[in-house]
Structures are given as C-alpha cells and as structure tokens.
Motif scaffolding. Structure first.
Motif, PDB file in Angstrom:
ATOM      1  N   SER B  39       0.839  -1.203   0.000  1.00  0.00           N
ATOM      2  CA  SER B  39       0.000   0.000   0.000  1.00  0.00           C
ATOM      3  C   SER B  39       0.871   1.249   0.000  1.00  0.00           C
ATOM      4  O   SER B  39       2.079   1.175   0.243  1.00  0.00           O
ATOM      5  N   HIS B 208       1.107  -1.437  -9.174  1.00  0.00           N
ATOM      6  CA  HIS B 208      -0.197  -1.782  -8.618  1.00  0.00           C
ATOM      7  C   HIS B 208      -0.878  -2.843  -9.473  1.00  0.00           C
ATOM      8  O   HIS B 208      -1.930  -3.334  -9.134  1.00  0.00           O
ATOM      9  N   ASN B 224       5.497  -3.620   3.688  1.00  0.00           N
ATOM     10  CA  ASN B 224       4.510  -3.164   4.643  1.00  0.00           C
ATOM     11  C   ASN B 224       5.192  -2.312   5.694  1.00  0.00           C
ATOM     12  O   ASN B 224       6.048  -2.798   6.429  1.00  0.00           O
ATOM     13  N   ARG B 245      -1.546  -9.499   6.707  1.00  0.00           N
ATOM     14  CA  ARG B 245      -1.448  -8.204   6.041  1.00  0.00           C
ATOM     15  C   ARG B 245      -1.493  -8.379   4.527  1.00  0.00           C
ATOM     16  O   ARG B 245      -2.166  -7.657   3.812  1.00  0.00           O
ATOM     17  N   GLU B 248      -4.994  -9.326   3.396  1.00  0.00           N
ATOM     18  CA  GLU B 248      -5.854  -8.135   3.372  1.00  0.00           C
ATOM     19  C   GLU B 248      -5.567  -7.277   2.158  1.00  0.00           C
ATOM     20  O   GLU B 248      -6.474  -6.797   1.491  1.00  0.00           O
ATOM     21  N   PHE B 249      -4.265  -7.089   1.905  1.00  0.00           N
ATOM     22  CA  PHE B 249      -3.858  -6.254   0.784  1.00  0.00           C
ATOM     23  C   PHE B 249      -4.376  -6.818  -0.529  1.00  0.00           C
ATOM     24  O   PHE B 249      -4.922  -6.108  -1.371  1.00  0.00           O
ATOM     25  N   LYS B 251      -6.869  -8.768  -0.991  1.00  0.00           N
ATOM     26  CA  LYS B 251      -8.320  -8.689  -1.061  1.00  0.00           C
ATOM     27  C   LYS B 251      -8.767  -7.329  -1.575  1.00  0.00           C
ATOM     28  O   LYS B 251      -9.687  -7.208  -2.367  1.00  0.00           O
ATOM     29  N   SER B 252      -8.094  -6.289  -1.104  1.00  0.00           N
ATOM     30  CA  SER B 252      -8.518  -4.937  -1.483  1.00  0.00           C
ATOM     31  C   SER B 252      -7.935  -4.497  -2.812  1.00  0.00           C
ATOM     32  O   SER B 252      -8.242  -3.433  -3.315  1.00  0.00           O
ATOM     33  N   SER B 253      -7.103  -5.325  -3.410  1.00  0.00           N
ATOM     34  CA  SER B 253      -6.475  -4.922  -4.682  1.00  0.00           C
ATOM     35  C   SER B 253      -7.269  -5.475  -5.856  1.00  0.00           C
ATOM     36  O   SER B 253      -8.292  -6.121  -5.690  1.00  0.00           O
ATOM     37  N   THR B 254      -6.758  -5.232  -7.056  1.00  0.00           N
ATOM     38  CA  THR B 254      -7.543  -5.586  -8.248  1.00  0.00           C
ATOM     39  C   THR B 254      -7.319  -7.014  -8.723  1.00  0.00           C
ATOM     40  O   THR B 254      -7.760  -7.399  -9.774  1.00  0.00           O
ATOM     41  N   ASN B 256      -8.192 -10.184  -7.801  1.00  0.00           N
ATOM     42  CA  ASN B 256      -9.240 -11.168  -7.983  1.00  0.00           C
ATOM     43  C   ASN B 256     -10.244 -10.738  -9.030  1.00  0.00           C
ATOM     44  O   ASN B 256     -10.780 -11.554  -9.735  1.00  0.00           O
TER      45      ASN B 256
END
Lengths: 222, 256, 220
Positions: B39, B208, B224, B245, B248-249, B251-254, B256
């Motif tokens: 992040s 990213h 991190n 961590r 989580e990262f 999951k919130s990224s593009t 999937n």
C-alpha cells in the motif's frame, strides 16, 4: 502659441540630427542596460533558486532593496555617489549602471520563477540517465526556463526603454533631452513633446510585437 | 558463478524523525524480474529511489554489479560520494517514472540521444542509430520526430522506457509506470515490459498491476510499513498468502 | 577616498524627508483613486460586446502602457498650457499619474473580470437582475478578491512612480532628498536614507495588502 504644421515640420527637419542622435543614445542606454541587467539577473535568479541559504538571503536582500526603490532614486544615487567617490563615470555610464542594476532585480525574479516552475521530475529524469547538474542545467533547465521567461523578459526590455527617459534628468543627451532642447529654442512644447512620446511609443510597440513573434517561433509543438 | 546484479543490505531511510525504510534486504541476479507491491506509504517507491540515489539513505549498503552505491567507508567514516561519482553510478541503472518526465523541448529521438551523447560520450550518428533501434523496439519508430506534447500518455511512457534502456543499464527500475495512464493505454506499456523481461533484462518494478506482477515476475516482494512483509514466488504468494497483512492487501487490490 | 559616514546631517533634515514622503503618499493616493475609477470603466469596455468600445479602450491601454511616464508628466505640465490647459504642478502630476495608472489598472481589472466564471452573471440574469446590479453585487465582489494580489503590486509600483514628480519640482520625497544631497554633499547617506524610506513604505504597503487579502478570503 499657434504654430502652423509647416513651421513645426520645418523645425523638426532642422533638428533632425540632434533628435536622431538622441534616439540613438536612448537605444544604446536601453540596450546596454538590458544586456548587462539580464546577465546579472540570470546570476541573481540562479543564486535565488540553487544557492546556499546565506547566498539566497543576501541575494533576496539585494533584490528587495532594489525593487523597493524607485528607478529615479537609483539613477540619482548612482550619479551623485559615483561623482563624489571620484569614480570617473560619465552621466551616461552612471545612468546605465543604475538601469542595469534595476533590470537585474526584475530579471532575477523572472528567472527564479521560471526555474522553480520546472517540474522536479525533469531534474530527476536527467539524474536518472546520469547527467551531472551542470549538464542538466544546460540541456534541460535552461532551454525550458528561457521559453518560460521570454514574454515577461520582453516586458522588462520595454520597461528599460521607458526608464531610459530618466537619464535626461542627469543630463544625458537622450531623445527626451534632445526634444527639450528643441523646445527651449522654438517654444513648440506641444508638437515636440508629442513627437517624443510618439517615438517612444513606437519603439516599445515594436518591441512588444517582436517579442510575440519570437514567442511564436520558439513554441514547442504540441 | 554469477554475482548478484543488485544487493541491498540493511537499508534504512529516515525523513527527519520518521523512519520510512526499516532495514531492507534484497538480492537480484541477472535476468530476475522482481515486482514490489504494497500500500502507499509502505516505502516501496522510496526503496527504488534509493537505488539510483534519487533519495539519500541513512544506513545500510546498496551494491550494483559489485559497486557500492552512493556512500563509501573511508577511515571508518561513512561518507557520501561526490556528485560526479554518483552521477556516474546512476548510469548503471535506468529508471522509468510514473509521470514519464520526458524532456518536452526535445523530440522522442533527441530524448533518447541526450544521455548517449552527453553521458556515454557517443558520437551523434551512433547515438541516433541506437535511439531509432529502441524506438522501433517499443513500436514508435514513425513517431521519432514527435515532441512529447504530441504523444499520448502510453506513447510517452514507451519513449521514456526506451530512453532508459538505450543507456544499457545493468538494472531497470520501474516506478509505477502505468499508474498515471488512462486504462486503455496501460496494455501497450505492459506489453513492452513483458517483451523486455522475455529478453532477460534485469528489472525491479514497483507496481499496482497485480495481474501483471503475477504473470511476469520471477519473484514478488510485499512491503509493509517500511519492512519486507513477504517475499517469494508470485503464484505461492498470491494464492496462499502466509501473512494476514498480505491477505488483506490482496483482497482490497484488483487481483481477484 | 576619505569619506566618513555622517548621518547627522541627514538626520537634521529628516522632517523634510518625512514631509516629502507624506506628499508622495498623498500624490499616490489621489492618482490611484482616480486611476481605479478610470481603470474600472476601461476594463468593462475592454470586455464589452461593443467592438468600438473594445478598440477605444484597447487604444487607451496600449498608449499608456507604451509611453514613458516622464514624457507624459512633462507633456501635461509643459505642453498642455499651449492648448490653454494650465494646471498647477501637483494637480498636473496627479492627473497625469491617474491617466497613466488607468491603463495598468484596466488590465488588472480586466484579468479580474475574466476570472469570474461566466455562469455567475448568467445566473444573475436568470434571477432577473439588471446589468448594473449584476456588475455591482456579483461580479465586482468576486473580481475584487481575485485582483488583490495584482492590484497590490500595481499600487506599490505606482507609489514608486510618484518620484517622477521631482522632475517638475513637486517637493515630494525624491525632490527633498536631491535638495539635501546638493546642499550638504552627503551623497551616500542621503540616498541610503531616501531609499530605505521608499523600501520600508513599500514593505508596509505589501503587508497591508496581504492582510486585506487574508481578511477577505472566502473560507474554503
């Protein structure tokens, strides 16, 4: 007093040589002041942008002092102080010196603004390919800064032509003084002050247009 | 026995009172393609910028091709190298930036030639030929006389990559090179990078683009808060993250 | 060079210098106030839909910006009497500087007018406001805030231009300084003090403008 147009033109013709010479002195004074002032001004701009804290502080003090002072005061100070100091400068030289100093403070500010407006990414890209700072300045910063500076600098050049009229106050034989001498001889105040004004206007107008022409020519295609 | 192209040991960087890099270790061999993800604020871009000394670093060593970068120890004292030496060392790496940073007053060809002529002291003709070769490689030969202002974002970035690679660096650094691009222009840049990877270029990318990282890299580093959180094979890491961590990262990224 | 700095001579005549400074400020105030009115009118003409208005205004601005102030000052004071217009030295200078400043201020205000989003005057028309009401209640308050920086630097510049009144023997600051210089031969001290007076006044003016800018800034 009423003068006929023929009388006026006649006097203008009689006085043509002093007036043309006066115009020459005006252009010479302005040109010298612009060149010297710009060279000095680039140094000032560099010092303000890249200098050490002390250098920047000193340069800031210099520009603030000069810019807070009217040009006429600079001209008079230069004339009287240099005379008293025994420095053998003619009124022309003393006046041009004052104008050059005045010009340098304005050009310094312009250059500083232009250099600081260049995105820092340009310097980083230059570093990334291994350029040293002098190389970066010469091939990247300077060309970009000059294009940015051009319109305002042309303005400053026109200001210097206008400021050159102040030299008549310390006795320099410029266009204004030459006109005043004709007037004192012929009492034709209206026509000759008008004519002088018209000449100055034309010169500045031409400078402005030349500036716009140069700006168009050096534009980067996009 | 091939020595490492890049060796980072115990890299620390402080911005005033804040420590942004808290002891980074990293090694890369010739031909490695490493993607750094994490992040914003994790320190990944800072680490990249330390490698070519766009940022100073407070502690630790960075070695490229067995040369100490940026600092040396003389008489037991850690000293920053001279500007001239640092400039020379920067030619060991090439960097492509998020904002491209092409020189706006030079054509595409001239942008590439500048480094070749002024840093590598090449003859102009030779530099010109190399510039055209790399413009061709990134598919922009017919735009060689265009100015950056006349090129799209994707085209500018491809020229920027060509500019960096034409200098024959040992290591290419990519700093989020697609983040500033409109979505439809991203692919043309990724294709160029994939191509370079296939040819064996040693590359370190901060990105990213998760799918891209998954497809192209030989190794992924997840950063991190100034430390390396996880490191390893992209397939392993993305499908079976070991730390919370990273999970989580992802999951919130593009991805999937 | 045996020159020992001796400020006492200048100090003794300091009240003359201050008086001169006061007159400089008054000259500036008078000229700038009139100049602002002229500038506002001309600026509206510059953006007016009428071609004639634009051209005339443009001519006015071009002439005042390209003609040296000293020539204008001498012209109004020495040449206009030929046409029967005879003004005292102070009135003549104030009139000249007002006309000169009108050109510069018109450009400042024009930029300000253009910085007001067009939609606002249209919104005013939609509510049914008349043109003059729109100008006064909507455009001018916004324009005023936007022009403050440029207005400030123009005002400071015009204040320094009051020094030219010395050329027609108006006893403002520069005239007083020259008088002291010529009478006492204390060249360096006189001009340092005169210069400092100008520099400090300009600094104070700049501070005042910054304060007004901050005070009027629309909260965001």
């Amino acid at each position: 007093m009423d003068f006929t147009l023929t009388q006026i033109l006649h006097q203008l013709w009689i006085a043509r040589i002093p007036i043309v010479q006066g115009l020459g002195v005006t252009m010479a004074a302005a040109a010298l002041a612009i060149v010297a002032g710009s060279v000095l001004g680039v140094g000032v701009g560099l010092a303000l942008t890249y200098g050490t804290r002390t250098l920047r502080w000193l340069t800031r003090a210099y520009t603030d002092f000069i810019r807070g002072t009217p040009v006429l005061v600079l001209v008079l100070a230069s004339y009287y102080i240099l005379g008293a100091a025994g420095v053998q400068l003619s009124p022309f030289q003393a006046g041009v010196l004052a104008l050059a100093v005045f010009c340098s403070s304005h050009v310094g500010e312009i250059v500083r603004g232009a250099l600081q407006a260049i995105p820092i990414g340009q310097i980083e890209a230059a570093k990334a390919i291994g350029l040293t700072f002098p190389q970066t300045f010469r091939y990247v910063l300077l060309p970009l800064a000059i294009r940015q500076v051009l319109p305002t600098w042309v303005n400053t050049a026109a200001e210097m032509v206008k400021a050159s009229t102040l030299l008549s106050i310390i006795g320099v034989g410029d266009l204004l003084l030459a006109s005043q001498e004709v007037i004192s001889r012929t009492f034709m105040s209206l026509p000759f002050y008008f004519f002088a004004g018209f000449l100055y206007f034309t010169v500045n107008f031409a400078i402005e247009h030349f500036g716009r022409y140069v700006e168009r020519k050096t534009q980067i295609p996009s | 026995m091939a020595s490492n192209i890049l060796e980072i040991q115990n890299l620390h960087k402080r911005f005033g009172a804040v420590e942004v890099l808290k002891g980074i270790d990293c090694a890369m061999k010739q031909g490695d393609v490493v993607c750094v993800i994490g992040s914003s604020g994790s320190g990944k871009t800072t680490m990249l910028r330390c490698i070519n000394m766009l940022e100073d670093f407070s502690e630790g060593t960075i070695r490229i091709d067995d040369q100490d970068i940026g600092y040396e120890i003389r008489n037991g004292v850690r000293r920053r190298k001279s500007e001239k030496e640092i400039a020379r060392q920067r030619a060991l790496t090439g960097m492509a930036f998020q904002q491209f940073n092409l020189f706006p007053h030079m054509t595409a060809t001239e942008n590439i030639m500048l480094g070749l002529v002024k840093v590598k002291n090449m003859h102009r003709d030779q530099a010109h030929a190399i510039a055209e070769k790399w413009l061709d490689r990134v598919g922009l030969l017919e735009r060689r006389d265009y100015y950056p202002g006349q090129l799209s974002g994707g085209q500018q970035q491809r020229v920027a990559i060509a500019r960096a690679i034409a200098m024959s660096p040992k290591l290419m650094l990519f700093d989020e090179v697609t983040s500033a691009l409109d979505p439809e222009l991203v692919n043309e840049v990724l294709l160029v990078i994939k191509d370079l990877a296939r040819e064996g270029m040693t590359m370190l990318l901060v990105t990213h683009e998760m799918r891209f990282a998954f497809e192209v890299s030989s190794r992924v580093i997840f950063m991190n808060q100034g430390r390396i959180g996880e490191e390893g094979d992209p397939r392993e890491m993305f499908l079976n993250p070991k730390t919370e961590r990273l999970a989580e990262f992802l999951k919130s990224s593009t991805f999937n | 060079m045996d020159y020992v700095l001796n400020f006492s001579v200048v100090w003794r005549s300091f009240d003359h210098l201050l008086g001169g400074l006061g007159l400089s400020l008054l000259l500036a105030l008078g000229s700038i106030l009139i100049g602002i009115v002229i500038g506002l009118v001309v600026s509206f003409a510059l953006v007016s839909p009428s071609g004639i208005a634009r051209r005339l205004a443009g001519l006015y601005v071009t002439v005042t910006r390209n003609t040296p102030l000293l020539v204008l000052v001498l012209f109004v004071y020495f040449a206009l009497p030929d046409l029967g217009i005879r003004l005292g030295d102070i009135e003549s200078f104030v009139a000249t500087l007002a006309i000169y400043s009108g050109g510069y201020l018109a450009e400042v205000f024009r930029a300000g007018l253009l910085s007001v989003p067009k939609g606002l005057s249209e919104a005013g028309q939609a509510i049914g406001l008349k043109k003059m009401q729109i100008r006064l209640s909507i455009m001018m308050p916004i324009m005023f805030r936007n022009v403050l920086p440029a207005l400030g630097s123009t005002v400071i510049s015009l204040f320094k231009d009051t020094s030219l009144a010395a050329a027609i023997a108006v006893p403002e600051l520069t005239f007083q300084a020259r008088k002291i210089n010529v009478e006492s031969f204390r060249v360096v001290e006189t001009w340092i003090v005169a210069s400092l007076l100008y520099v400090c006044t300009c600094a104070v003016l700049a501070m005042i403008f910054r304060r007004v800018e901050r005070h009027l800034a629309i909260p965001r």
